[in-house]
Write a protein that holds these residues in place. Structure first.
Motif, PDB file in Angstrom:
ATOM      1  N   ALA A  87       0.866  -1.174   0.000  1.00 19.52           N
ATOM      2  CA  ALA A  87       0.000   0.000   0.000  1.00 19.52           C
ATOM      3  C   ALA A  87       0.902   1.223   0.000  1.00 19.52           C
ATOM      4  O   ALA A  87       1.895   1.261   0.714  1.00 19.52           O
ATOM      5  CB  ALA A  87      -0.902   0.004   1.226  1.00 19.52           C
ATOM      6  N   GLU A  88       0.562   2.191  -0.808  1.00 17.20           N
ATOM      7  CA  GLU A  88       1.339   3.416  -0.897  1.00 17.20           C
ATOM      8  C   GLU A  88       0.466   4.576  -0.440  1.00 17.20           C
ATOM      9  O   GLU A  88      -0.734   4.597  -0.717  1.00 17.20           O
ATOM     10  CB  GLU A  88       1.815   3.675  -2.333  1.00 17.20           C
ATOM     11  CG  GLU A  88       2.735   2.610  -2.882  1.00 17.20           C
ATOM     12  CD  GLU A  88       2.023   1.351  -3.363  1.00 17.20           C
ATOM     13  OE1 GLU A  88       0.806   1.411  -3.669  1.00 17.20           O
ATOM     14  OE2 GLU A  88       2.667   0.299  -3.412  1.00 17.20           O
ATOM     15  N   TYR A  89       1.071   5.517   0.231  1.00 13.35           N
ATOM     16  CA  TYR A  89       0.349   6.688   0.691  1.00 13.35           C
ATOM     17  C   TYR A  89       1.262   7.894   0.550  1.00 13.35           C
ATOM     18  O   TYR A  89       2.409   7.868   1.002  1.00 13.35           O
ATOM     19  CB  TYR A  89      -0.076   6.514   2.157  1.00 13.35           C
ATOM     20  CG  TYR A  89      -1.006   7.587   2.651  1.00 13.35           C
ATOM     21  CD1 TYR A  89      -2.368   7.537   2.388  1.00 13.35           C
ATOM     22  CD2 TYR A  89      -0.519   8.670   3.358  1.00 13.35           C
ATOM     23  CE1 TYR A  89      -3.231   8.524   2.829  1.00 13.35           C
ATOM     24  CE2 TYR A  89      -1.366   9.672   3.800  1.00 13.35           C
ATOM     25  CZ  TYR A  89      -2.720   9.589   3.533  1.00 13.35           C
ATOM     26  OH  TYR A  89      -3.562  10.577   3.967  1.00 13.35           O
ATOM     27  N   ALA A 141      -3.661   5.094   7.242  1.00 13.08           N
ATOM     28  CA  ALA A 141      -4.249   4.909   5.919  1.00 13.08           C
ATOM     29  C   ALA A 141      -3.612   3.733   5.190  1.00 13.08           C
ATOM     30  O   ALA A 141      -4.307   2.925   4.565  1.00 13.08           O
ATOM     31  CB  ALA A 141      -4.097   6.186   5.090  1.00 13.08           C
ATOM     32  N   ALA A 142      -2.291   3.610   5.257  1.00 10.97           N
ATOM     33  CA  ALA A 142      -1.603   2.510   4.578  1.00 10.97           C
ATOM     34  C   ALA A 142      -1.980   1.167   5.198  1.00 10.97           C
ATOM     35  O   ALA A 142      -2.235   0.186   4.476  1.00 10.97           O
ATOM     36  CB  ALA A 142      -0.094   2.722   4.621  1.00 10.97           C
ATOM     37  N   ASP A 193      -4.753   0.474   6.830  1.00 12.63           N
ATOM     38  CA  ASP A 193      -6.152   0.220   6.454  1.00 12.63           C
ATOM     39  C   ASP A 193      -6.227  -0.380   5.054  1.00 12.63           C
ATOM     40  O   ASP A 193      -7.011  -1.293   4.796  1.00 12.63           O
ATOM     41  CB  ASP A 193      -6.982   1.496   6.515  1.00 12.63           C
ATOM     42  CG  ASP A 193      -7.317   1.925   7.932  1.00 12.63           C
ATOM     43  OD1 ASP A 193      -7.129   1.120   8.871  1.00 12.63           O
ATOM     44  OD2 ASP A 193      -7.750   3.089   8.100  1.00 12.63           O
ATOM     45  N   ASP A 194      -5.399   0.133   4.143  1.00 12.04           N
ATOM     46  CA  ASP A 194      -5.369  -0.383   2.770  1.00 12.04           C
ATOM     47  C   ASP A 194      -4.878  -1.835   2.751  1.00 12.04           C
ATOM     48  O   ASP A 194      -5.433  -2.675   2.054  1.00 12.04           O
ATOM     49  CB  ASP A 194      -4.493   0.495   1.888  1.00 12.04           C
ATOM     50  CG  ASP A 194      -4.646   0.184   0.406  1.00 12.04           C
ATOM     51  OD1 ASP A 194      -5.614  -0.500   0.023  1.00 12.04           O
ATOM     52  OD2 ASP A 194      -3.785   0.630  -0.378  1.00 12.04           O
ATOM     53  N   ARG A 244      -5.200  -4.010   5.163  1.00  8.91           N
ATOM     54  CA  ARG A 244      -6.308  -4.819   5.706  1.00  8.91           C
ATOM     55  C   ARG A 244      -7.378  -5.068   4.647  1.00  8.91           C
ATOM     56  O   ARG A 244      -7.867  -6.185   4.513  1.00  8.91           O
ATOM     57  CB  ARG A 244      -6.935  -4.127   6.913  1.00  8.91           C
ATOM     58  CG  ARG A 244      -6.125  -4.203   8.154  1.00  8.91           C
ATOM     59  CD  ARG A 244      -6.890  -3.593   9.351  1.00  8.91           C
ATOM     60  NE  ARG A 244      -5.964  -3.236  10.379  1.00  8.91           N
ATOM     61  CZ  ARG A 244      -5.496  -2.015  10.613  1.00  8.91           C
ATOM     62  NH1 ARG A 244      -5.904  -0.993   9.884  1.00  8.91           N
ATOM     63  NH2 ARG A 244      -4.638  -1.801  11.584  1.00  8.91           N
ATOM     64  N   ALA A 245      -7.732  -4.034   3.912  1.00 12.16           N
ATOM     65  CA  ALA A 245      -8.759  -4.175   2.877  1.00 12.16           C
ATOM     66  C   ALA A 245      -8.324  -5.163   1.796  1.00 12.16           C
ATOM     67  O   ALA A 245      -9.123  -5.993   1.339  1.00 12.16           O
ATOM     68  CB  ALA A 245      -9.078  -2.809   2.261  1.00 12.16           C
ATOM     69  N   GLN A 246      -7.062  -5.085   1.386  1.00 12.28           N
ATOM     70  CA  GLN A 246      -6.553  -6.028   0.386  1.00 12.28           C
ATOM     71  C   GLN A 246      -6.577  -7.457   0.930  1.00 12.28           C
ATOM     72  O   GLN A 246      -6.906  -8.407   0.206  1.00 12.28           O
ATOM     73  CB  GLN A 246      -5.126  -5.668  -0.012  1.00 12.28           C
ATOM     74  CG  GLN A 246      -5.010  -4.402  -0.830  1.00 12.28           C
ATOM     75  CD  GLN A 246      -3.564  -4.109  -1.155  1.00 12.28           C
ATOM     76  OE1 GLN A 246      -2.855  -4.962  -1.682  1.00 12.28           O
ATOM     77  NE2 GLN A 246      -3.109  -2.906  -0.829  1.00 12.28           N
ATOM     78  N   GLN A 304     -10.035  -8.867   0.753  1.00 13.21           N
ATOM     79  CA  GLN A 304     -10.378  -9.238  -0.621  1.00 13.21           C
ATOM     80  C   GLN A 304      -9.779 -10.580  -1.023  1.00 13.21           C
ATOM     81  O   GLN A 304     -10.376 -11.322  -1.800  1.00 13.21           O
ATOM     82  CB  GLN A 304      -9.916  -8.162  -1.610  1.00 13.21           C
ATOM     83  CG  GLN A 304     -10.752  -6.917  -1.569  1.00 13.21           C
ATOM     84  CD  GLN A 304     -10.254  -5.859  -2.555  1.00 13.21           C
ATOM     85  OE1 GLN A 304      -9.077  -5.829  -2.917  1.00 13.21           O
ATOM     86  NE2 GLN A 304     -11.151  -4.992  -2.976  1.00 13.21           N
TER      87      GLN A 304
END
Length: 106
Positions: A20-22, A57-58, A60-61, A63-65, A68
């Motif tokens: 994840a990139e932020y 934010a990174a 969280d991203d 976790r979302a991936q 999925q």
């Protein structure tokens, strides 16, 4: 957990590496606040908030991936921070990476 060698984390299957990139702009006010702190010492709460925002934010991203992919966890998480500056502007760049895993069912 930031490592899969913990005794209480029974990894059954590795599903893949996630990243994840932020990127967040450090506006002129943050730059001035940081410069004042650098000159006189102390902690820059403004910069700390920016770092915290980027990290949350990174993660969280990630976790979302993982959700999925159907993963149960993300292990061996690594956070790499960099500052990109030029043309009178600066940006904070964060890359988070980790391995999505399925855990053994007990």
């Amino acid at each position: 957990m930031t490592t899969e060698t913990a005794h209480d984390l029974p990894v059954d299957e590795r599903l893949g590496i996630l990243t994840a990139e932020y990127v967040v702009g450090l506006n002129i006010f943050r730059d001035i606040a940081a410069a004042v702190r650098d000159t006189f010492g102390g902690r820059s709460e403004t910069m700390q908030r920016g770092l915290r925002e980027a990290r949350e934010a990174a993660l969280d991203d990630l976790r979302a991936q993982a959700v999925q992919l159907g993963a149960d966890a993300v292990v061996a998480v690594d956070l790499d921070y960099s500052e990109i500056s030029g043309g009178g502007k600066s940006m904070l760049f964060l890359v988070a990476s980790g391995t999505a895993v399925k855990l053994s069912q007990v």
